[in-house]
Design a protein around this motif. Structure first.
Motif, PDB file in Angstrom:
ATOM      1  N   GLU A 252      17.605 -36.004   3.804  1.00 40.22           N
ATOM      2  CA  GLU A 252      17.238 -37.414   3.704  1.00 40.22           C
ATOM      3  C   GLU A 252      17.243 -37.891   2.251  1.00 40.22           C
ATOM      4  OE1 GLU A 252      16.215 -35.401   7.184  1.00 40.22           O
ATOM      5  OE2 GLU A 252      15.229 -35.055   5.246  1.00 40.22           O
ATOM      6  N   GLN A 253      16.812 -37.038   1.316  1.00 40.62           N
ATOM      7  CA  GLN A 253      16.852 -37.394  -0.100  1.00 40.62           C
ATOM      8  C   GLN A 253      18.294 -37.507  -0.603  1.00 40.62           C
ATOM      9  OE1 GLN A 253      14.383 -34.124  -1.429  1.00 40.62           O
ATOM     10  NE2 GLN A 253      12.654 -35.490  -1.864  1.00 40.62           N
ATOM     11  N   ILE A 254      19.159 -36.623  -0.121  1.00 43.03           N
ATOM     12  CA  ILE A 254      20.576 -36.700  -0.512  1.00 43.03           C
ATOM     13  C   ILE A 254      21.197 -37.994   0.006  1.00 43.03           C
ATOM     14  CG2 ILE A 254      22.852 -35.663  -0.125  1.00 43.03           C
ATOM     15  CD1 ILE A 254      21.485 -32.921  -0.285  1.00 43.03           C
ATOM     16  N   VAL A 255      20.882 -38.357   1.258  1.00 41.90           N
ATOM     17  CA  VAL A 255      21.387 -39.612   1.825  1.00 41.90           C
ATOM     18  C   VAL A 255      20.920 -40.792   0.978  1.00 41.90           C
ATOM     19  CG1 VAL A 255      21.253 -41.181   3.805  1.00 41.90           C
ATOM     20  CG2 VAL A 255      21.601 -38.732   4.179  1.00 41.90           C
ATOM     21  N   TYR A 256      19.663 -40.780   0.561  1.00 43.09           N
ATOM     22  CA  TYR A 256      19.098 -41.857  -0.257  1.00 43.09           C
ATOM     23  C   TYR A 256      19.888 -42.013  -1.564  1.00 43.09           C
ATOM     24  CZ  TYR A 256      15.565 -44.719  -2.617  1.00 43.09           C
ATOM     25  OH  TYR A 256      14.917 -45.727  -3.279  1.00 43.09           O
ATOM     26  N   VAL A 257      20.133 -40.884  -2.242  1.00 39.90           N
ATOM     27  CA  VAL A 257      20.853 -40.939  -3.519  1.00 39.90           C
ATOM     28  C   VAL A 257      22.276 -41.450  -3.306  1.00 39.90           C
ATOM     29  CG1 VAL A 257      21.769 -39.562  -5.424  1.00 39.90           C
ATOM     30  CG2 VAL A 257      19.457 -39.130  -4.580  1.00 39.90           C
ATOM     31  N   LEU A 258      22.954 -40.947  -2.298  1.00 42.81           N
ATOM     32  CA  LEU A 258      24.324 -41.403  -2.029  1.00 42.81           C
ATOM     33  C   LEU A 258      24.362 -42.902  -1.778  1.00 42.81           C
ATOM     34  CD1 LEU A 258      25.566 -38.499   0.276  1.00 42.81           C
ATOM     35  CD2 LEU A 258      26.395 -39.006  -2.022  1.00 42.81           C
ATOM     36  N   LEU A 259      23.452 -43.394  -0.947  1.00 39.70           N
ATOM     37  CA  LEU A 259      23.440 -44.822  -0.632  1.00 39.70           C
ATOM     38  C   LEU A 259      23.091 -45.671  -1.848  1.00 39.70           C
ATOM     39  CD1 LEU A 259      21.832 -44.938   2.934  1.00 39.70           C
ATOM     40  CD2 LEU A 259      24.196 -45.432   2.303  1.00 39.70           C
ATOM     41  N   SER A 260      22.279 -45.134  -2.730  1.00 38.73           N
ATOM     42  CA  SER A 260      21.897 -45.907  -3.925  1.00 38.73           C
ATOM     43  C   SER A 260      23.093 -46.168  -4.837  1.00 38.73           C
ATOM     44  CB  SER A 260      20.808 -45.167  -4.711  1.00 38.73           C
ATOM     45  OG  SER A 260      21.338 -44.021  -5.360  1.00 38.73           O
ATOM     46  N   GLY A 261      24.134 -45.332  -4.701  1.00 44.02           N
ATOM     47  CA  GLY A 261      25.284 -45.502  -5.575  1.00 44.02           C
ATOM     48  C   GLY A 261      26.511 -46.074  -4.908  1.00 44.02           C
ATOM     49  N   LEU A 262      26.412 -46.444  -3.625  1.00 39.86           N
ATOM     50  CA  LEU A 262      27.585 -46.912  -2.890  1.00 39.86           C
ATOM     51  C   LEU A 262      27.463 -48.398  -2.548  1.00 39.86           C
ATOM     52  CD1 LEU A 262      28.118 -43.893  -0.456  1.00 39.86           C
ATOM     53  CD2 LEU A 262      29.383 -44.411  -2.554  1.00 39.86           C
ATOM     54  N   ASN A 263      28.512 -49.136  -2.824  1.00 40.44           N
ATOM     55  CA  ASN A 263      28.533 -50.568  -2.518  1.00 40.44           C
ATOM     56  C   ASN A 263      29.329 -50.894  -1.259  1.00 40.44           C
ATOM     57  OD1 ASN A 263      27.087 -51.247  -4.903  1.00 40.44           O
ATOM     58  ND2 ASN A 263      28.975 -50.998  -6.091  1.00 40.44           N
ATOM     59  N   GLN A 264      30.062 -49.922  -0.756  1.00 44.96           N
ATOM     60  CA  GLN A 264      30.887 -50.166   0.425  1.00 44.96           C
ATOM     61  C   GLN A 264      30.026 -50.414   1.663  1.00 44.96           C
ATOM     62  OE1 GLN A 264      31.164 -47.643  -1.697  1.00 44.96           O
ATOM     63  NE2 GLN A 264      33.289 -47.272  -2.249  1.00 44.96           N
ATOM     64  N   ASP A 265      30.548 -51.246   2.567  1.00 38.54           N
ATOM     65  CA  ASP A 265      29.859 -51.475   3.832  1.00 38.54           C
ATOM     66  C   ASP A 265      30.009 -50.254   4.735  1.00 38.54           C
ATOM     67  OD1 ASP A 265      29.167 -54.049   3.088  1.00 38.54           O
ATOM     68  OD2 ASP A 265      30.998 -54.930   3.937  1.00 38.54           O
ATOM     69  N   GLY A 266      29.088 -50.145   5.678  1.00 39.51           N
ATOM     70  CA  GLY A 266      29.222 -49.064   6.653  1.00 39.51           C
ATOM     71  C   GLY A 266      27.905 -48.393   6.960  1.00 39.51           C
ATOM     72  N   ASP A 267      27.832 -47.808   8.143  1.00 36.60           N
ATOM     73  CA  ASP A 267      26.643 -47.084   8.571  1.00 36.60           C
ATOM     74  C   ASP A 267      26.742 -45.628   8.111  1.00 36.60           C
ATOM     75  OD1 ASP A 267      25.716 -49.402   9.867  1.00 36.60           O
ATOM     76  OD2 ASP A 267      26.927 -48.948  11.634  1.00 36.60           O
ATOM     77  N   VAL A 268      25.725 -44.834   8.472  1.00 34.39           N
ATOM     78  CA  VAL A 268      25.649 -43.437   8.059  1.00 34.39           C
ATOM     79  C   VAL A 268      25.509 -42.560   9.295  1.00 34.39           C
ATOM     80  CG1 VAL A 268      24.324 -41.716   6.771  1.00 34.39           C
ATOM     81  CG2 VAL A 268      24.604 -44.024   5.838  1.00 34.39           C
TER      82      VAL A 268
END
Length: 440
Positions: A252-268
């Motif tokens: 969950e922490q890895i997902v948080y970091v990845l999302l914090s740096g991504l501007n592209q649309d899309g779900d996970v």
């Protein structure tokens, strides 16, 4: 041969009593008979992998398929080359399993891993004994530098470190195959990295093949001098992150970091083993979380079907399609590194708001030929006692104070139980309560 070597999406067993060169020659022949295209063979760095790969190739050659042998390379490099050449891939690997175990994974010409039905066709043909012996075809040995160069270019074109202040990263390759390319790829992309246990060695002299079960003593001792550490498993298809204080990040922490740096649309896309903190991450970034069965194929399929921004399993197979069109942990760990660097924060500050709940895992030895029968019995017992039971993959019980997931391993003769709870006393109570059910 034991039928239990044929798993849901690959082939695994102990060497040489369950799998050996004779068995792999038969499997290679069946794979080639069923393949509409010529074949690439590659392997990890385990001591017997080259011998198994050559036996597999000989079986495929007798089935009149041209075989391109690229030898010992990271799995992501082999898959990338498969997509470039538009050939099918057999990758001989024991993945994260202990020394003495090995196997083979299969990939289509587009880089996608074989599904259950694909593997069943191969196993069915092997069990039938229908060995095709025709005119022996040609074996080609590809220049390995071409494989590496094209792979590195495909990643570094899309992920670059352009921060003025570089983040220092320590990479632990664990004497696995990612040591062949990790330093070069990160450095070419502009990151500041040091690497330990870089040289592939099938004896695994410094730590075990699986970062989840090894204490990672050297990484833990040294990571305080870096912003964070990255650890890969033996064939490089799983990655883990260690913070500066020596703690492994949760999925969950890895997902948080990845999302914090991504501007592209899309779900996970995540799998059923992920914890409840994923809900907080979802709310923070306004992203829908799509939950699937455990398994690389299920994750990749869901990412493509839902046009997701990325997918990650609790075992940390990962797929970031805008960087790489298949599961690739070097690509994902570079995207992670860039997200930390671009945030301008320390990793510790970046993940501060992600809740971490007490959790534990238990493993129960259970013979392969019995474990699915045991799971069916558990499903009946647990479903009759508890509400909110999901059987999408194994048995997951969601409670007000936590959750319990019980599922059979697809690669080993064990049943796993994951327990997560609001606090330690509740964790202990749930662990005891469900352990009793499983043990009985």
């Amino acid at each position: 041969m034991k039928e239990t070597i044929f798993r849901e999406r690959d082939i695994r067993g102990s060497y040489p009593d369950e799998i050996n060169e004779e068995v792999f020659k038969k499997i290679g022949n069946a794979f080639a008979q069923l393949s509409e295209k010529d074949i690439i063979v590659a392997c990890d760095a385990r001591n017997e992998s080259i011998s198994l790969m050559n036996a597999f190739a000989n079986g495929a050659l007798e089935a009149e398929k041209t075989v391109m042998n690229i030898g010992t390379v990271p799995q992501a490099c082999a898959i990338n080359w498969t997509a470039v050449q538009q050939m099918e891939l057999a990758y001989i690997t024991g993945s994260h399993l202990p020394k003495g175990r090995n196997g083979v994974k299969f990939f289509h010409h587009n880089g996608k891993i074989y599904n259950k039905e694909d593997v069943e066709k191969i196993s069915g043909l092997v069990k039938s004994g229908k060995y095709f012996s025709g005119l022996k075809a040609t074996q080609v040995r590809e220049e390995i530098q071409n494989v590496y160069d094209i792979y590195k270019k495909s990643i570094t074109e899309k992920v670059k470190s352009d921060a003025k202040k570089k983040t220092k990263i320590l990479i632990d390759c664990g004497n696995g195959v990612n040591g062949l390319v990790a330093r070069d790829v990160f450095t070419q992309a502009g990151f500041d990295v040091d690497v330990i246990f870089e040289n592939p060695d099938g004896n695994f002299p410094n730590r075990g093949p699986d970062p989840r079960t090894d204490p990672l003593d050297e990484l833990k001792k040294s990571v305080g001098k870096y912003e964070f550490g990255i650890a890969y498993d033996a064939d490089g298809d799983r990655f883990f992150v260690m913070s500066q204080d020596g703690k492994m990040l949760t999925t969950e922490q890895i997902v948080y970091v990845l999302l914090s740096g991504l501007n592209q649309d899309g779900d996970v896309v995540v799998n059923v083993e992920c914890g409840r903190a994923i809900n907080s991450v979802s709310e923070k970034f306004g992203r829908k979380i799509i939950t699937v069965k455990v398994g690389q194929y299920s994750m990749e399929e869901a990412v493509i079907k839902n046009d997701a921004i990325f997918g990650i399993e609790s075992s940390h197979h990962s797929f970031v399609p805008f960087v790489s069109k298949f599961s690739d942990t070097i690509a994902t760990s570079m995207v992670f590194s860039k997200a930390v660097e671009d945030s301008g924060k320390s990793l510790k500050d970046l993940i501060r708001d992600v809740p971490v709940y007490p959790a534990t895992k238990k493993y129960y030895d259970c013979p392969d030929e019995k474990k699915f029968e045991v799971m069916e019995s558990l499903k009946n017992k647990i479903s009759s006692r508890y509400a909110n039971v999901s059987t999408i993959d194994g048995i997951r019980v969601d409670l007000d104070s936590g959750f319990v997931l019980i599922r059979p391993s697809q690669t080993e003769g064990i049943i796993r139980m994951n327990v997560e709870a609001d606090d330690e006393p509740t964790l202990k109570r749930l662990e005891e309560e469900f352990s009793s059910i499983v043990e009985n």
